[in-house]
Design a protein around this motif. Structure first.
Motif, PDB file in Angstrom:
ATOM      1  N   VAL A   6     -24.654  36.723  32.240  1.00  0.00           N
ATOM      2  CA  VAL A   6     -23.471  35.901  32.532  1.00  0.00           C
ATOM      3  C   VAL A   6     -23.890  34.514  33.024  1.00  0.00           C
ATOM      4  O   VAL A   6     -23.348  33.490  32.596  1.00  0.00           O
ATOM      5  CB  VAL A   6     -22.577  36.609  33.569  1.00  0.00           C
ATOM      6  CG1 VAL A   6     -21.502  35.664  34.092  1.00  0.00           C
ATOM      7  CG2 VAL A   6     -21.943  37.848  32.953  1.00  0.00           C
ATOM      8  N   VAL A   7     -24.869  34.474  33.936  1.00  0.00           N
ATOM      9  CA  VAL A   7     -25.357  33.186  34.437  1.00  0.00           C
ATOM     10  C   VAL A   7     -25.943  32.356  33.298  1.00  0.00           C
ATOM     11  O   VAL A   7     -25.670  31.153  33.179  1.00  0.00           O
ATOM     12  CB  VAL A   7     -26.408  33.418  35.547  1.00  0.00           C
ATOM     13  CG1 VAL A   7     -27.187  32.143  35.835  1.00  0.00           C
ATOM     14  CG2 VAL A   7     -25.729  33.903  36.821  1.00  0.00           C
ATOM     15  N   ALA A   8     -26.753  32.992  32.434  1.00  0.00           N
ATOM     16  CA  ALA A   8     -27.371  32.256  31.324  1.00  0.00           C
ATOM     17  C   ALA A   8     -26.348  31.819  30.293  1.00  0.00           C
ATOM     18  O   ALA A   8     -26.481  30.744  29.694  1.00  0.00           O
ATOM     19  CB  ALA A   8     -28.441  33.134  30.670  1.00  0.00           C
ATOM     20  N   GLY A   9     -25.334  32.626  30.066  1.00  0.00           N
ATOM     21  CA  GLY A   9     -24.375  32.317  29.017  1.00  0.00           C
ATOM     22  C   GLY A   9     -23.281  31.362  29.398  1.00  0.00           C
ATOM     23  O   GLY A   9     -22.701  30.699  28.529  1.00  0.00           O
ATOM     24  N   TRP A  10     -22.970  31.248  30.697  1.00  0.00           N
ATOM     25  CA  TRP A  10     -21.826  30.425  31.088  1.00  0.00           C
ATOM     26  C   TRP A  10     -22.121  29.390  32.177  1.00  0.00           C
ATOM     27  O   TRP A  10     -21.357  28.419  32.301  1.00  0.00           O
ATOM     28  CB  TRP A  10     -20.693  31.327  31.569  1.00  0.00           C
ATOM     29  CG  TRP A  10     -19.927  31.968  30.459  1.00  0.00           C
ATOM     30  CD1 TRP A  10     -18.857  31.431  29.788  1.00  0.00           C
ATOM     31  CD2 TRP A  10     -20.147  33.262  29.885  1.00  0.00           C
ATOM     32  NE1 TRP A  10     -18.417  32.313  28.827  1.00  0.00           N
ATOM     33  CE2 TRP A  10     -19.178  33.439  28.858  1.00  0.00           C
ATOM     34  CE3 TRP A  10     -21.061  34.272  30.127  1.00  0.00           C
ATOM     35  CZ2 TRP A  10     -19.107  34.600  28.093  1.00  0.00           C
ATOM     36  CZ3 TRP A  10     -20.993  35.426  29.355  1.00  0.00           C
ATOM     37  CH2 TRP A  10     -20.039  35.590  28.363  1.00  0.00           C
ATOM     38  N   LEU A  11     -23.177  29.560  32.943  1.00  0.00           N
ATOM     39  CA  LEU A  11     -23.373  28.681  34.092  1.00  0.00           C
ATOM     40  C   LEU A  11     -24.532  27.706  33.959  1.00  0.00           C
ATOM     41  O   LEU A  11     -24.474  26.608  34.528  1.00  0.00           O
ATOM     42  CB  LEU A  11     -23.582  29.522  35.363  1.00  0.00           C
ATOM     43  CG  LEU A  11     -22.449  30.481  35.767  1.00  0.00           C
ATOM     44  CD1 LEU A  11     -22.756  31.121  37.104  1.00  0.00           C
ATOM     45  CD2 LEU A  11     -21.109  29.764  35.804  1.00  0.00           C
ATOM     46  N   LEU A  12     -25.600  28.093  33.267  1.00  0.00           N
ATOM     47  CA  LEU A  12     -26.810  27.256  33.238  1.00  0.00           C
ATOM     48  C   LEU A  12     -26.734  26.233  32.104  1.00  0.00           C
ATOM     49  O   LEU A  12     -26.677  26.613  30.928  1.00  0.00           O
ATOM     50  CB  LEU A  12     -28.052  28.130  33.064  1.00  0.00           C
ATOM     51  CG  LEU A  12     -28.330  29.129  34.186  1.00  0.00           C
ATOM     52  CD1 LEU A  12     -29.555  29.956  33.863  1.00  0.00           C
ATOM     53  CD2 LEU A  12     -28.498  28.409  35.522  1.00  0.00           C
ATOM     54  N   PRO A  13     -26.783  24.935  32.417  1.00  0.00           N
ATOM     55  CA  PRO A  13     -26.720  23.921  31.354  1.00  0.00           C
ATOM     56  C   PRO A  13     -28.068  23.620  30.714  1.00  0.00           C
ATOM     57  O   PRO A  13     -28.127  23.161  29.575  1.00  0.00           O
ATOM     58  CB  PRO A  13     -26.176  22.686  32.085  1.00  0.00           C
ATOM     59  CG  PRO A  13     -26.652  22.852  33.496  1.00  0.00           C
ATOM     60  CD  PRO A  13     -26.704  24.327  33.760  1.00  0.00           C
ATOM     61  N   GLU A  14     -29.165  23.879  31.436  1.00  0.00           N
ATOM     62  CA  GLU A  14     -30.490  23.524  30.943  1.00  0.00           C
ATOM     63  C   GLU A  14     -31.091  24.644  30.093  1.00  0.00           C
ATOM     64  O   GLU A  14     -31.141  25.798  30.539  1.00  0.00           O
ATOM     65  CB  GLU A  14     -31.433  23.225  32.108  1.00  0.00           C
ATOM     66  CG  GLU A  14     -31.039  22.005  32.923  1.00  0.00           C
ATOM     67  CD  GLU A  14     -31.164  20.730  32.107  1.00  0.00           C
ATOM     68  OE1 GLU A  14     -32.008  20.695  31.180  1.00  0.00           O
ATOM     69  OE2 GLU A  14     -30.424  19.772  32.402  1.00  0.00           O
TER      70      GLU A  14
END
Length: 594
Positions: free
Chosen positions: A72-80
């Motif tokens: 979830v963090v990788a798919g929706w929150l992390l821009p880099e």
């Protein structure tokens, strides 16, 4: 998958982590023994199953949480991209661990169910029989889904890969929820639904926070990422609090068990931990509000936030250990006998009274999953940093969420178990208005807009896809399992809701310079399909799911075929009203832009 390697962990950190896991393992074993009380089922399976089941359950839950939350963090929150690649590397490792641990849990569950110690020479001899049961099916499904998540996680580091892994990890949680204890027959649906909400919320909260701590300072301390995660954690905290209290209530026989049942007392200990986590969340949000980039105080705020995050992870690990102990032990409320009569045997609920105005308005059967989904949609809509939206869009969202709750928890949820008309009407109204209202405010995905590409006939096919699938379920053999099993029941409700959302999104994906008849064709295709389905229901002499709706033992509205004809009339009325509303809206307004 091309991804930067994780930095070599310090030996002291590794020893600390292993020590913490060992402490949690011992705690889960002791708590499971206390919660089980005098129950002898686990003892019959030998010491490996007795002590190993809660430990493996705890480790599987932790690994599954890291997989779901990291995705979830990788798919929706992390821009880099670099941060996303590192997060997905962690996710791939934990997904593999989840697969192995779920497989081990399957073996231990088999030992418990059959009373065969792992060291027994007969161990595994009747494993195919166990896998043919509901419990065996769901355990095997969890292993296969975890393996699929592992496979997808190593394919790349794109946003699409991360979101696909998140979807698969959510299905692993779904399979795990279907294996959980429920109190009695009448609360089975509440028990499994609250467990599903619990597992999803824990996974996103705990896993997301843990993976963020493994990122370099650039991604870990990014103010926007932390702020968005903080709001997501708040949603998870609310979901955990409500679902936890509800789940514990249906597993109790009486409030007096707060003083007499170790199982209930462990549940209360989890509630205390959740309150402590809420207090930590308040302190963390204060550090975020002070600003990570503020000169002078920003560095102190980041440092304080990280220390609070580590303490939060420790408390959440303790809560997972207690939860694993509870999942490996029988609850105080034993499975009760079904209510009397054919309806009780089929549905697990007593036959509702004959429908009239007062009895229908008073017929409510709360559905945790529908309520949780509506709350999440509302909280995500009014999240911090959300763009300003027209009041009309917010009104449509609220109306769609209210409709979702009323349709999944209200009179149609009660009478839909025994009446064809109520069952059909519930799914039709989930499609329109609930799904259409929600789809009218959602952001149109880029992939969907590209697939339509200005071709009205593609949009028409997409708009008609949901109703076609729903009609296929009713016309085929899949309706009976949806009536009999809670998992298929939830899936059918989600299909109806998604059908309405897809119809609205397909219409909105069309470009502005389009002829009116083309837009009418897109909106009219699903209406024509529903119109045809209504005519068939009203005229056919073949009863849908006759072994169910014709066998409920109703003394009122006893003619099930006549009730099916009423369902056809209801479909025609809803289609006519929907068409009238759509035509009025088309004349008065222009389709909204994203």
């Amino acid at each position: 998958m091309t991804a930067p390697l994780l930095p070599r962990p310090r030996p002291a950190a590794v020893l600390l982590l292993l020590g913490a896991l060992a402490v949690l393992a011992v705690l889960s074993v002791l708590a499971a023994a206390a919660a089980g009380g005098d129950n002898l089922v686990l003892m019959d399976a030998g010491p490996v199953a007795r002590h190993g089941a809660p430990v493996v359950a705890m480790l599987a839950d932790l690994a599954g949480a890291l997989t779901l939350g990291g995705a979830v963090v990788a798919g929706w929150l992390l821009p880099e991209p670099a941060d996303r690649a590192r997060a997905l590397l962690v996710v791939a490792v934990t997904a593999g661990a989840t697969t192995l641990l779920r497989g081990t849990a399957l073996g231990l569950s088999y030992a418990v169910a059959t009373g065969q110690p792992v060291s027994s020479p007969r161990f595994g001899s009747d494993l195919p029989v166990f896998l043919g049961t509901d419990l065996g099916n769901w355990l095997l499904s969890g292993v296969l889904l975890a393996a699929a998540a592992t496979t997808v996680a190593v394919l790349g580091a794109s946003v699409g890969i991360a979101r696909s892994v998140a979807a698969l990890a959510s299905l692993v949680a779904f399979a795990a929820a279907m294996t959980g204890h429920a109190a009695g027959d009448e609360t089975h649906e509440v028990g499994t639904s609250t467990m599903l909400i619990h597992l999803l919320a824990v996974g996103i909260w705990l896993g997301g926070l843990a993976v963020l701590q493994l990122l370099p300072a650039r991604g870990r301390d990014d103010a926007q990422v932390v702020r968005r995660y903080s709001h997501l954690a708040l949603i998870c905290w609310v979901a955990l609090a409500l679902s936890g209290v509800w789940a514990l209530a249906v597993r109790m026989n009486s409030p007096g068990e707060i003083l007499t049942s170790a199982y209930v007392q462990i549940g209360l200990a989890k509630a205390v931990l959740l309150l402590m986590l809420g207090a930590l969340g308040v302190l963390q949000r204060r550090q975020i509000a002070s600003g990570f980039e503020t000169p002078g105080t920003g560095r102190h705020a980041r440092s304080t936030y990280r220390r609070l995050a580590l303490l939060e992870l420790a408390l959440m690990g303790l809560a997972v250990a207690l939860a694993a102990a509870m999942s490996s032990s029988p609850p105080p409320a034993e499975a009760g006998t079904p209510p009397e009569g054919p309806a009780g045997v089929l549905t697990g609920y007593a036959l509702p009274p004959a429908p009239d105005l007062l009895t229908v308005l008073g017929a409510w059967r709360p559905a945790p999953f529908g309520m949780a989904l509506a709350c999440v949609l509302v909280l995500l809509w009014w999240r911090p940093g959300a763009p300003p939206r027209p009041r009309a869009q917010s009104l449509r969202l609220v109306l769609g969420a209210v409709a979702l709750v009323l349709l999944t928890s209200g009179p149609l949820n009660v009478y839909g178990k025994v009446l064809v008309s109520a069952h059909v009407l519930q799914h039709l109204l989930l499609m329109a208005p609930a799904g259409v209202l929600l789809g009218s405010v959602c952001l149109v995905p880029r992939g969907l807009r590209a697939a339509v590409g200005g071709r009205w006939w593609v949009a028409m096919l997409l708009a008609a896809l949901g109703p076609v699938l729903l009609i296929a379920v009713y016309a085929g053999p899949l309706l009976r399992p949806a009536l009999d099993g809670h998992a298929a029941h939830l899936a059918l409700q989600l299909l109806a809701l998604a059908a309405g959302v897809l119809t609205a999104l397909a219409a909105r994906a069309l470009p502005e310079p389009i002829r009116r008849w083309q837009r009418t064709a897109v909106l009219g295709a699903p209406l024509l399909l529903c119109l045809g389905a209504g005519v068939v229901l009203m005229t056919t002499d073949l009863l849908i799911a006759a072994s169910w709706f014709g066998a409920t033992g109703r003394t009122w509205w006893a003619d099930a075929l006549a009730d099916q004809h009423r369902a056809g009339i209801a479909v025609l009325v809803v289609v006519a009203l929907t068409a009238a509303v759509a035509l009025t809206a088309a004349r008065r307004s222009v389709p909204p832009k994203d």
